[in-house]
Design an enzyme around this catalytic site. Structure first.
Site, mmCIF file in Angstrom:
data_model
loop_
_atom_site.group_PDB
_atom_site.id
_atom_site.type_symbol
_atom_site.label_atom_id
_atom_site.label_comp_id
_atom_site.label_asym_id
_atom_site.label_seq_id
_atom_site.Cartn_x
_atom_site.Cartn_y
_atom_site.Cartn_z
ATOM 1 N N ASP A 184 0.821 -1.205 0.000
ATOM 2 C CA ASP A 184 0.000 0.000 0.000
ATOM 3 C C ASP A 184 0.859 1.260 0.000
ATOM 4 O OD1 ASP A 184 -2.340 1.531 0.092
ATOM 5 O OD2 ASP A 184 -2.325 1.595 2.278
ATOM 6 N N ASP A 241 -6.538 1.886 -6.524
ATOM 7 C CA ASP A 241 -5.812 1.657 -5.277
ATOM 8 C C ASP A 241 -6.750 1.731 -4.081
ATOM 9 O OD1 ASP A 241 -3.598 1.407 -3.505
ATOM 10 O OD2 ASP A 241 -3.541 3.572 -3.268
ATOM 11 N N ASP A 298 -7.759 -1.441 -1.618
ATOM 12 C CA ASP A 298 -7.491 -1.350 -0.180
ATOM 13 C C ASP A 298 -8.729 -1.669 0.640
ATOM 14 O OD1 ASP A 298 -4.862 -0.685 -0.598
ATOM 15 O OD2 ASP A 298 -5.112 1.458 -0.197
ATOM 16 N N ASP A 354 3.039 1.273 -3.759
ATOM 17 C CA ASP A 354 2.385 1.649 -5.021
ATOM 18 C C ASP A 354 2.341 3.163 -5.192
ATOM 19 O OD1 ASP A 354 0.419 2.227 -3.153
ATOM 20 O OD2 ASP A 354 -1.052 0.810 -3.936
#
Length: 215
Positions: A70, A91, A95, A73
């Protein structure tokens, strides 16, 4: 709460991000890897009692890898000019899936009850939604609250290690997550409401996310 620490960690991992880029990994690849690690962690929690102690040792490491991905990226995106709204959206969604999948694994493995899992899942999603909605209206909420994603993962990782020696630690951790996430969501609601009523944005606070992740 750990937003400033995340900035320190991000700077320390810049070398990792450059190496990952040279190896051909792009932000979306790493975001997908984060979901993969979370899914494997969920499976490990589900089979917690069946393959002792190997699963118990691997589950928190897989959660840690998910959190590492996390951070990575966003760093790759920022350092190599690959930031995009589509990447930020992907993203953020991955998550959220990772958050839910990990807690579902804890429930499926009998490490917490269904009510605790439901409250922790809903609280985690509301924390992220509160920030995303507030920022869409112009109110900055980066770093507001006790239970951003980094804190949530740290609680799960720490409780996973404690569970090995103290059965019941993960259930207490999920209960703690349930409480802290809903407190954070309410805190963010109050903060955003105050900012929007006053006609300010709070934009003076430095943003903690590199690719637009909503924590």
């Amino acid at each position: 709460m750990l937003s400033r620490l995340r900035q320190v960690v991000s700077r320390a991992l810049e070398g990792h991000a450059r190496l990952a880029y040279r190896l051909g990994l792009r932000p979306n690849h790493v975001s997908a890897l984060g979901l993969l690690w979370a899914s494997l962690a969920s499976l490990a929690y589900w089979r917690w009692c069946f393959f002792w102690p190997y699963v118990a040792l691997s589950a928190p490491l897989l959660v840690l890898l998910s959190g590492y991905s996390d951070v990575l990226d966003g760093l790759i995106a920022r350092l190599h000019g690959l930031t995009s709204r589509s990447g930020a959206m992907l993203d953020s969604m991955l998550d959220r899936y990772a958050d839910v999948i990990i807690i579902l694994g804890l429930w499926a493995g009998g490490l917490c009850g269904p009510l605790e899992a439901l409250l922790a899942c809903s609280g985690s999603l509301l924390v992220s939604y509160a920030r995303a909605r507030a920022e869409s209206l112009g109110a900055e909420l980066a770093g507001v609250g006790l239970a951003e994603r980094a804190e949530r993962l740290i609680i799960i990782i720490t409780a996973s290690w404690l569970e090995i020696f103290w059965p019941g630690a993960l259930r207490l951790a999920v209960l703690l997550l349930a409480a802290l996430t809903h407190i954070t969501a309410i805190h963010r609601l109050a903060r955003a409401y105050s900012l929007l009523q006053a006609g300010t944005t709070g934009a003076g606070e430095e943003r903690s996310d590199a690719q637009g992740t909503r924590s």
